[in-house]
Scaffold this motif. Structure first.
Motif, PDB file in Angstrom:
ATOM      1  N   MET A  17      61.154  95.239  15.861  1.00  0.00           N
ATOM      2  CA  MET A  17      59.725  95.756  14.491  1.00  0.00           C
ATOM      3  C   MET A  17      59.785  96.993  13.729  1.00  0.00           C
ATOM      4  SD  MET A  17      56.477  95.709  17.755  1.00  0.00           S
ATOM      5  CE  MET A  17      55.268  95.951  16.916  1.00  0.00           C
ATOM      6  N   ALA A  18      58.690  96.419  12.695  1.00  0.00           N
ATOM      7  CA  ALA A  18      58.885  97.185  10.794  1.00  0.00           C
ATOM      8  C   ALA A  18      57.301  97.472  11.710  1.00  0.00           C
ATOM      9  CB  ALA A  18      58.478  96.962  10.129  1.00  0.00           C
ATOM     10  N   LEU A  19      57.179  99.230  11.199  1.00  0.00           N
ATOM     11  CA  LEU A  19      56.031  99.405  11.624  1.00  0.00           C
ATOM     12  C   LEU A  19      54.329  98.695  11.075  1.00  0.00           C
ATOM     13  CD1 LEU A  19      54.095 101.993  11.841  1.00  0.00           C
ATOM     14  CD2 LEU A  19      54.289 103.081  10.046  1.00  0.00           C
ATOM     15  N   GLY A  20      54.204  98.312  11.941  1.00  0.00           N
ATOM     16  CA  GLY A  20      53.198  97.531  10.412  1.00  0.00           C
ATOM     17  C   GLY A  20      52.539  95.984  11.807  1.00  0.00           C
TER      18      GLY A  20
ATOM     19  N   HIS B  93      50.895  94.173  27.390  1.00  0.00           N
ATOM     20  CA  HIS B  93      51.962  95.465  28.131  1.00  0.00           C
ATOM     21  C   HIS B  93      52.760  95.705  26.443  1.00  0.00           C
ATOM     22  CE1 HIS B  93      51.274  93.843  32.055  1.00  0.00           C
ATOM     23  NE2 HIS B  93      51.451  94.799  32.057  1.00  0.00           N
ATOM     24  N   ARG B  94      53.130  97.193  26.536  1.00  0.00           N
ATOM     25  CA  ARG B  94      54.055  97.673  24.927  1.00  0.00           C
ATOM     26  C   ARG B  94      55.070  98.031  25.814  1.00  0.00           C
ATOM     27  NH1 ARG B  94      53.221  97.652  18.435  1.00  0.00           N
ATOM     28  NH2 ARG B  94      54.560  99.189  17.814  1.00  0.00           N
ATOM     29  N   ARG B  95      56.108  98.510  25.392  1.00  0.00           N
ATOM     30  CA  ARG B  95      56.898  99.583  25.521  1.00  0.00           C
ATOM     31  C   ARG B  95      57.928  99.657  24.586  1.00  0.00           C
ATOM     32  NH1 ARG B  95      60.592 100.877  30.928  1.00  0.00           N
ATOM     33  NH2 ARG B  95      61.529 102.729  30.479  1.00  0.00           N
ATOM     34  N   ASP B  96      58.124 101.394  23.436  1.00  0.00           N
ATOM     35  CA  ASP B  96      58.820 100.811  22.794  1.00  0.00           C
ATOM     36  C   ASP B  96      59.708 102.040  22.931  1.00  0.00           C
ATOM     37  OD1 ASP B  96      56.800 100.526  20.673  1.00  0.00           O
ATOM     38  OD2 ASP B  96      55.264 101.863  21.414  1.00  0.00           O
ATOM     39  N   GLY B  97      61.097 101.112  22.307  1.00  0.00           N
ATOM     40  CA  GLY B  97      62.449 101.697  22.368  1.00  0.00           C
ATOM     41  C   GLY B  97      62.671 103.185  21.706  1.00  0.00           C
ATOM     42  N   ASN B  98      63.999 103.124  21.241  1.00  0.00           N
ATOM     43  CA  ASN B  98      64.507 104.012  19.854  1.00  0.00           C
ATOM     44  C   ASN B  98      64.509 102.868  18.629  1.00  0.00           C
ATOM     45  OD1 ASN B  98      65.670 105.199  22.406  1.00  0.00           O
ATOM     46  ND2 ASN B  98      67.506 103.995  22.365  1.00  0.00           N
ATOM     47  N   ALA B  99      64.313 103.711  17.572  1.00  0.00           N
ATOM     48  CA  ALA B  99      64.395 103.129  16.815  1.00  0.00           C
ATOM     49  C   ALA B  99      65.464 103.833  15.878  1.00  0.00           C
ATOM     50  CB  ALA B  99      63.048 104.477  15.570  1.00  0.00           C
ATOM     51  N   CYS B 100      65.508 102.842  15.224  1.00  0.00           N
ATOM     52  CA  CYS B 100      67.175 102.604  14.114  1.00  0.00           C
ATOM     53  C   CYS B 100      67.092 101.817  12.395  1.00  0.00           C
ATOM     54  CB  CYS B 100      68.321 101.798  15.162  1.00  0.00           C
ATOM     55  SG  CYS B 100      67.840  99.776  15.048  1.00  0.00           S
ATOM     56  N   ALA B 101      67.866 102.483  11.857  1.00  0.00           N
ATOM     57  CA  ALA B 101      67.465 101.372  10.192  1.00  0.00           C
ATOM     58  C   ALA B 101      68.260 100.344  10.678  1.00  0.00           C
ATOM     59  CB  ALA B 101      67.930 103.332   9.297  1.00  0.00           C
TER      60      ALA B 101
ATOM     61  N   GLU C 221      70.231  97.646   7.546  1.00  0.00           N
ATOM     62  CA  GLU C 221      70.844  97.560   6.267  1.00  0.00           C
ATOM     63  C   GLU C 221      70.392  97.767   5.072  1.00  0.00           C
ATOM     64  OE1 GLU C 221      71.261  92.537   5.775  1.00  0.00           O
ATOM     65  OE2 GLU C 221      73.257  94.376   6.363  1.00  0.00           O
ATOM     66  N   ASP C 222      69.395  97.947   4.972  1.00  0.00           N
ATOM     67  CA  ASP C 222      68.061  97.717   4.085  1.00  0.00           C
ATOM     68  C   ASP C 222      67.413  99.454   4.082  1.00  0.00           C
ATOM     69  OD1 ASP C 222      69.047  95.820   2.864  1.00  0.00           O
ATOM     70  OD2 ASP C 222      67.201  94.284   3.635  1.00  0.00           O
ATOM     71  N   GLY C 223      67.844 100.195   5.280  1.00  0.00           N
ATOM     72  CA  GLY C 223      67.133 101.542   5.135  1.00  0.00           C
ATOM     73  C   GLY C 223      65.714 101.165   5.979  1.00  0.00           C
ATOM     74  N   GLU C 224      65.369 100.315   6.013  1.00  0.00           N
ATOM     75  CA  GLU C 224      63.566  99.946   6.891  1.00  0.00           C
ATOM     76  C   GLU C 224      64.184 100.412   8.735  1.00  0.00           C
ATOM     77  OE1 GLU C 224      60.338  97.229   7.646  1.00  0.00           O
ATOM     78  OE2 GLU C 224      62.115  95.890   6.644  1.00  0.00           O
ATOM     79  N   VAL C 225      63.265 101.491   8.577  1.00  0.00           N
ATOM     80  CA  VAL C 225      63.247 101.824   9.817  1.00  0.00           C
ATOM     81  C   VAL C 225      62.238 100.906  10.690  1.00  0.00           C
ATOM     82  CG1 VAL C 225      62.480 103.510  11.805  1.00  0.00           C
ATOM     83  CG2 VAL C 225      62.626 104.329   9.763  1.00  0.00           C
TER      84      VAL C 225
ATOM     85  N   PRO D 144      61.122  89.420  14.519  1.00  0.00           N
ATOM     86  CA  PRO D 144      62.089  90.068  14.270  1.00  0.00           C
ATOM     87  C   PRO D 144      62.040  90.159  16.495  1.00  0.00           C
ATOM     88  CG  PRO D 144      60.552  91.154  13.936  1.00  0.00           C
ATOM     89  CD  PRO D 144      59.778  90.219  13.547  1.00  0.00           C
ATOM     90  N   ILE D 145      62.236  89.454  16.238  1.00  0.00           N
ATOM     91  CA  ILE D 145      62.216  89.069  18.258  1.00  0.00           C
ATOM     92  C   ILE D 145      63.774  88.989  17.940  1.00  0.00           C
ATOM     93  CG2 ILE D 145      61.875  87.184  19.948  1.00  0.00           C
ATOM     94  CD1 ILE D 145      58.922  87.173  18.432  1.00  0.00           C
ATOM     95  N   VAL D 146      64.022  89.139  19.321  1.00  0.00           N
ATOM     96  CA  VAL D 146      65.362  88.858  19.329  1.00  0.00           C
ATOM     97  C   VAL D 146      65.410  88.137  20.701  1.00  0.00           C
ATOM     98  CG1 VAL D 146      67.653  90.036  20.753  1.00  0.00           C
ATOM     99  CG2 VAL D 146      66.144  91.481  19.175  1.00  0.00           C
ATOM    100  N   CYS D 147      64.471  87.731  21.809  1.00  0.00           N
ATOM    101  CA  CYS D 147      64.303  86.933  23.155  1.00  0.00           C
ATOM    102  C   CYS D 147      63.120  86.616  23.375  1.00  0.00           C
ATOM    103  CB  CYS D 147      65.635  87.187  23.932  1.00  0.00           C
ATOM    104  SG  CYS D 147      65.099  89.170  24.663  1.00  0.00           S
ATOM    105  N   VAL D 148      62.626  86.078  24.278  1.00  0.00           N
ATOM    106  CA  VAL D 148      61.782  85.968  25.463  1.00  0.00           C
ATOM    107  C   VAL D 148      62.178  85.409  26.339  1.00  0.00           C
ATOM    108  CG1 VAL D 148      59.348  83.945  25.252  1.00  0.00           C
ATOM    109  CG2 VAL D 148      60.437  84.970  22.650  1.00  0.00           C
TER     110      VAL D 148
END
Length: 279
Positions: free
Chosen positions: A11-14, A49-57, A59-63, A98-102
Motif C-alpha cells: 500500500m501507498a502512504l495514505g 491488527h496492522r503489521r508494517d513490513g518493508n518499504a520499496c519503490a 516502477e513509477d518511483g512510488e514508495v 493493491p491487495i495481494v491476497c486475503v
C-alpha cells in the motif's frame, strides 16, 4: 456473526484500507439480494491488527509498504446469503489493487457445518469399530482380545502403540487407533518373519496344514471378508472429509459430494451386518 480476515497488501502512504473493505462488502451484500440502505457497512467492518513490513519503490518511483491488515466483519442477523456474501467479498477483495491476497479464519458458518460433519463421522466410526470388533473377536476366540490385529498388516499409527492396560482402562481396542485410511488395508496378512515361521513349524507337522496356515487371511469367514472388502471401496471419501473436519478446513465441493454419496452406503452396509446378530 463475526468473520476474521488477514489482508496482505502493498500500500501507498495514505491508502484507506477500511474504505476498500467497506466498498467491497457493500457490493457483495447488494449482489446477494440485500438492500444496502438497511445496513451500516462502516460499523460492520473493524480493523483489528496492522503489521508494517518493508518499504520499496514501484516502477513509477512510488514508495509502497508491505502491510498485513487484520479485519473483522460482523453481520447482522438480517443479512441474507451470508456464506455467499463472505465468499464473494473475499474473492473480490483478493483481486482489488493493491491487495495481494486475503485469508479467512474464524468462520461461524464453517464451524457449524464442521460440527455437523464431525457428529456424523463419529457415529460412522464408532459403528465401524463395533462391527470390526464383532468380526475380530469371533476370529480370536482363544487369543488375546487386546491384540486383534496380531495377524494384520495394518497396525496403529501412534509412535507408542496402545498398551493393553491403557486400552482396558478406556474400554477400547486397537481399532480406536486406526485411521479411515488404514481400515481399507484390513484382512491383509502381515509378512511372516523368521521367528513367526519357526513358531508355525513347531506346532504343525504336515505340509497341507502348514501351507494353509501361511496362506490364510486374518478373517476366514466369507461374509465377514465381504464386508471388509466392501469398506475398501468407500473409506477414501470419508477419510478426505474427516481430514477436513480434523483440521478445521473447508472441504471442496467434490469432497462434500463424494462424502454425501458414500456415507449412506457405509451406514447401510454396517446396519445390515449388525442386523444379522440383533436379538
Amino acid at each position: 456473526m463475526m468473520f476474521q480476515f488477514l489482508v496482505s497488501c502493498r500500500m501507498a502512504l495514505g491508502w484507506d484500507i477500511k474504505k476498500t473493505l467497506v466498498e467491497q462488502l457493500a457490493k457483495a451484500v447488494e449482489d446477494n439480494l440485500n438492500e444496502v440502505d438497511d445496513y451500516d457497512f462502516d460499523g460492520m467492518v473493524r480493523i483489528t491488527h496492522r503489521r508494517d513490513g518493508n518499504a520499496c519503490a514501484d516502477e513509477d518511483g512510488e514508495v509502497l509498504s508491505h502491510t498485513i491488515i487484520g479485519a473483522s466483519i460482523e453481520f447482522p442477523e438480517e443479512v441474507a446469503q451470508v456464506e455467499t456474501v463472505v465468499s464473494d467479498f473475499a474473492s473480490a477483495l483478493s483481486e482489488t489493487h493493491p491487495i495481494v491476497c486475503v485469508f479467512k479464519f474464524e468462520d461461524p458458518l464453517l464451524r457449524e457445518r464442521i460440527a455437523n460433519w464431525a457428529a456424523e463421522i463419529f457415529d460412522i466410526e464408532m459403528k465401524l469399530r463395533r462391527v470390526l470388533s464383532l468380526i475380530y473377536l469371533d476370529v480370536h476366540q482363544d487369543r488375546d482380545p487386546l491384540n486383534l490385529l496380531v495377524d494384520e498388516r495394518a497396525k496403529p499409527t501412534t509412535k507408542d502403540s496402545p498398551k493393553p492396560d491403557q486400552m482396558r482402562a478406556a474400554a477400547e481396542n486397537q481399532f480406536f487407533y486406526l485411521t479411515f485410511g488404514q481400515y481399507i488395508n484390513l484382512n491383509q496378512r502381515a509378512d511372516i518373519n523368521l521367528n513367526t515361521l519357526l513358531g508355525i513349524l513347531q506346532t504343525i507337522t504336515d505340509f497341507e496344514t502348514f501351507r494353509a496356515e501361511i496362506t490364510r487371511t486374518p478373517v476366514p469367514n466369507e461374509d465377514d471378508a465381504i464386508l471388509i472388502a466392501g469398506l475398501k471401496e468407500r473409506m477414501d471419501a470419508i477419510e478426505k472429509m474427516r481430514n477436513c473436519v480434523a483440521h478445521n478446513r473447508r472441504p471442496t465441493k467434490a469432497v462434500i459430494e463424494n462424502y454425501e454419496n458414500v456415507r449412506p452406503l457405509v451406514e447401510k452396509l454396517l446396519d445390515e451386518y449388525l442386523l444379522r446378530f440383533q436379538v
